[in-house]
Each structure stands twice: as C-alpha cells, then as structure tokens.
Scaffold this motif. Sequence first.
Motif, mmCIF file in Angstrom:
data_model
loop_
_atom_site.group_PDB
_atom_site.id
_atom_site.type_symbol
_atom_site.label_atom_id
_atom_site.label_comp_id
_atom_site.label_asym_id
_atom_site.label_seq_id
_atom_site.Cartn_x
_atom_site.Cartn_y
_atom_site.Cartn_z
ATOM 1 N N GLN A 187 -0.208 -1.708 -1.310
ATOM 2 C CA GLN A 187 -0.966 -0.601 -0.745
ATOM 3 C C GLN A 187 -2.414 -1.045 -0.604
ATOM 4 O O GLN A 187 -2.959 -1.714 -1.489
ATOM 5 C CB GLN A 187 -0.910 0.639 -1.641
ATOM 6 C CG GLN A 187 0.447 1.318 -1.724
ATOM 7 C CD GLN A 187 0.772 2.117 -0.481
ATOM 8 O OE1 GLN A 187 -0.087 2.331 0.377
ATOM 9 N NE2 GLN A 187 2.020 2.580 -0.386
ATOM 10 N N ALA A 188 -3.068 -0.656 0.500
ATOM 11 C CA ALA A 188 -4.453 -1.061 0.742
ATOM 12 C C ALA A 188 -5.429 0.106 0.700
ATOM 13 O O ALA A 188 -6.641 -0.109 0.769
ATOM 14 C CB ALA A 188 -4.562 -1.755 2.097
ATOM 15 N N GLU A 189 -4.922 1.331 0.560
ATOM 16 C CA GLU A 189 -5.787 2.519 0.594
ATOM 17 C C GLU A 189 -5.574 3.334 -0.673
ATOM 18 O O GLU A 189 -4.443 3.498 -1.147
ATOM 19 C CB GLU A 189 -5.463 3.355 1.839
ATOM 20 C CG GLU A 189 -6.519 4.398 2.186
ATOM 21 C CD GLU A 189 -6.294 5.717 1.454
ATOM 22 O OE1 GLU A 189 -7.251 6.491 1.311
ATOM 23 O OE2 GLU A 189 -5.154 5.973 1.016
ATOM 24 N N GLY A 190 -6.671 3.834 -1.225
ATOM 25 C CA GLY A 190 -6.624 4.465 -2.530
ATOM 26 C C GLY A 190 -5.712 5.663 -2.659
ATOM 27 O O GLY A 190 -4.883 5.744 -3.570
ATOM 28 N N ARG A 191 -5.844 6.628 -1.772
ATOM 29 C CA ARG A 191 -5.050 7.852 -1.891
ATOM 30 C C ARG A 191 -3.561 7.578 -1.700
ATOM 31 O O ARG A 191 -2.712 8.163 -2.390
ATOM 32 C CB ARG A 191 -5.542 8.894 -0.892
ATOM 33 C CG ARG A 191 -6.970 9.348 -1.165
ATOM 34 C CD ARG A 191 -7.389 10.515 -0.285
ATOM 35 N NE ARG A 191 -8.796 10.828 -0.484
ATOM 36 C CZ ARG A 191 -9.269 11.533 -1.510
ATOM 37 N NH1 ARG A 191 -8.427 11.995 -2.424
ATOM 38 N NH2 ARG A 191 -10.566 11.766 -1.613
ATOM 39 N N ALA A 192 -3.237 6.697 -0.783
ATOM 40 C CA ALA A 192 -1.832 6.334 -0.569
ATOM 41 C C ALA A 192 -1.272 5.632 -1.805
ATOM 42 O O ALA A 192 -0.116 5.848 -2.184
ATOM 43 C CB ALA A 192 -1.703 5.436 0.655
ATOM 44 N N ALA A 193 -2.108 4.814 -2.438
ATOM 45 C CA ALA A 193 -1.670 4.118 -3.646
ATOM 46 C C ALA A 193 -1.379 5.105 -4.770
ATOM 47 O O ALA A 193 -0.356 4.993 -5.461
ATOM 48 C CB ALA A 193 -2.739 3.117 -4.082
ATOM 49 N N LEU A 194 -2.254 6.080 -4.963
ATOM 50 C CA LEU A 194 -2.044 7.081 -6.011
ATOM 51 C C LEU A 194 -0.764 7.867 -5.747
ATOM 52 O O LEU A 194 0.026 8.114 -6.665
ATOM 53 C CB LEU A 194 -3.240 8.022 -6.101
ATOM 54 C CG LEU A 194 -3.105 9.160 -7.125
ATOM 55 C CD1 LEU A 194 -2.946 8.590 -8.534
ATOM 56 C CD2 LEU A 194 -4.324 10.084 -7.054
ATOM 57 N N ALA A 195 -0.555 8.254 -4.511
ATOM 58 C CA ALA A 195 0.652 9.002 -4.162
ATOM 59 C C ALA A 195 1.904 8.190 -4.476
ATOM 60 O O ALA A 195 2.900 8.719 -4.979
ATOM 61 C CB ALA A 195 0.625 9.380 -2.683
ATOM 62 N N SER A 196 1.851 6.885 -4.195
ATOM 63 C CA SER A 196 2.984 6.012 -4.475
ATOM 64 C C SER A 196 3.239 5.897 -5.970
ATOM 65 O O SER A 196 4.391 5.938 -6.428
ATOM 66 C CB SER A 196 2.723 4.624 -3.872
ATOM 67 O OG SER A 196 3.768 3.735 -4.182
#
Length: 234
Positions: free
Chosen positions: A32-41
Amino acid sequence: MSHRILVVEDEPDIATIVVDYLRHAGYTVEHQAEGRAALASIVAAPPALTLLDIMLPGMDGLEILRQARRHTHHPIIMLTARVEEVDRLIGLELGADDYICKPFSPREVVARVKAVLRRAATPDAETPALGSATAPALQMSDDLWQATLHGVALGLTRREFRLLKVLARQPGRIFSRAQLLDQAYDDTLDVNERAIDSHIKNLRKKLKGASGDDTDWIRSVYGVGFALEPAGHG
C-alpha cells in the motif's frame, strides 16, 4: 502457508526492493502506498506483520499506528528517515515493535521481519500471578500478550508487556535500566534507556487506572532503577 506481510511505503523504488526481497524469502507480500488505504487494509484483515513508513500521503505512519492499535496487536515495524530520538520514542509508546532507519539494507529488513515474527510466535513461559494466594491481583497471559490487574485489562503494548513481565518475575528486585534493556528487548531493537523511562511512566498510569486508586506498583530508586512492589496489594 507463508506469513502475509503488508508493506506500507510510498516511495516506489524502496517499496519494489523490499517487496521483492520479502517474496524471495518466502513471504506473501501486499503493498500500500497511501495512508488511509493502508489503515483500512490493516483493520479489515490484519497481516502477520506490517512494515510501516512514517512519511505517507493521506495519513502519516504514526497516526496509522495509533489507530491500528485500537483493533490489532500484530507486529508493526516502522520504516523511517527520521533519526530524531523523540520520533522513535513516540512510535514505541504507540506500540511499534521495532524500528528500521533509512537508508537500510533490504537484507536487514528481512532479518528484522524474521526476528520479530519469531518473537511473536514464541512468547516466554507464563509469568506467575502476583497478589494474595486466594485472589491474584496481577495476571499475565503470554499466549494473548495480555495482562490484567484485579481482573481489569491493562491494554499493554508488546513492549510494555515484555517490560512488566521482567519486573514481575522477581517482585521487589530492583532492575537497572541497562538490565531491563537487556532482558525485556531483543538486541536488534533501536531502544535506549530513555525509552525505558517512557514505558515505565505508561505502565504506572495503566496500573493505577486498573487499581482504581493512587497505589504505585512500580517503585523508582533514584540512580539505580525500578522494582515491582505488589506486596500488600493482593
């Protein structure tokens, strides 16, 4: 089945190298390269381990760590170009399991991942309960990495748990900061004696909160170190 590793890194060159080396080592790797997407994952399906960069678009790594710890206690290793001690201490307080500072060798990353996963999979033997014989006050479960005081969950990070465990093995014994560093943390971790003070402060706060009074379970001995003092608190 191989461990699933999540790499959260926005610099393509670094991410590619880390992902390639981890896959070559036999891990299943997601990126993941983006913070919010990473947290969601992380929240949706916690991996076996997360490699988390601090400087990210959308949401920085420390905020991701803070929010992730509300949902999961899986191992998280921080990747950072920040070398200031305060940044490392903040990460440790929030529950990071290790730090790797840039620039780093990808072989070092693989070695750290293996070491952290090994520690997570093989916790130490159970720590005896502390308190009276009929009503143990402090109990620690290595399988769950959890501790309770009078039946109240303390909500410890892994580092706090390991530190409390060392103190609890020998109640009343005064441990120096150097001894706590040696016994509570792996020698690969980027931890210093000031970090011990920070963790002790957090432990005191959590123990007092669970006991419901001003009892201080951890005694400071000026110029020497710290001791767990459960006598009379059972």
